[in-house]
Design an enzyme around this catalytic site. Sequence first.
Site, PDB file in Angstrom:
ATOM      1  N   HIS A   1       0.834  -1.193   0.000  1.00  0.00           N
ATOM      2  CA  HIS A   1       0.000   0.000   0.000  1.00  0.00           C
ATOM      3  C   HIS A   1       0.874   1.251   0.000  1.00  0.00           C
ATOM      4  CE1 HIS A   1      -2.349  -3.218   1.843  1.00  0.00           C
ATOM      5  NE2 HIS A   1      -3.422  -2.635   1.339  1.00  0.00           N
TER       6      HIS A   1
ATOM      7  N   LYS B   1      -1.292  -8.086  -4.283  1.00  0.00           N
ATOM      8  CA  LYS B   1      -2.192  -6.944  -4.143  1.00  0.00           C
ATOM      9  C   LYS B   1      -1.382  -5.657  -4.067  1.00  0.00           C
ATOM     10  CE  LYS B   1      -5.579  -4.804  -1.058  1.00  0.00           C
ATOM     11  NZ  LYS B   1      -6.221  -4.876   0.269  1.00  0.00           N
TER      12      LYS B   1
END
Length: 231
Positions: free
Chosen positions: A120, A146
């Site tokens: 992230h 991700k």
Amino acid sequence: MYSETKIAIPIFQKDKERIIATAEDCIEKGADILELRIDAIENPNPKMVRDIIEEINFPIIATNRVESEGGSFKGSEEDRIAILRECGDIADYIDVELATDGRLLKTLRDIDAKTIISYHNFRKTPSLEFLSQVVEEEKAIGDIAKVAVMPNNLEDTLTVLALLSHYDDVVAISMGELGSYTRVIASKFNAPFTFAVANDTTAPGQIDIETMKILLNSDIIDTEELEDTDF
């Protein structure tokens, strides 16, 4: 044609009662899978988390997000990963950050759940070269890679689409209002998940589940033309 991309709904609540109530609401609204944000729970422990997952009795992503990547867990890294490890035989997926100490990551290798290895960046969108390297590293460790990044302009959102077009088993999200459309278009690249919300917003730019279901199952985008696009 209905989308095969699953809609994941995060649950970000402090106690078991509210978690269960929110889970029931999300399931009723049509969630395919729930993301249990363990880091939101007040003083979580392995037994408590296991009890919650068992009572929900629905496909679960267990996430215990570290503070440096937008999470709220207050304990040690050892405790954070230990809780995830204890969920490994009852959760469907475990989401753990790529930046996690390698020694602790190794303790998750033999769990039954599939692993989502995540990165992230809430400040910017790194280069495609950098993010491609991140995805390669994530895929070498876990089952699904991700990446969630913040765009500063429209071109940054195209970097995320490029990742989706180049890799399988990748969840790539451009956050914020500018990047919210990537959460929908991800389905055209057969991303395993996209994230929407029922009530608990956990990242900027998330779309409510009712709207997401309509958009995912509409033909507003020509998939063949999109696949031929050079990002």
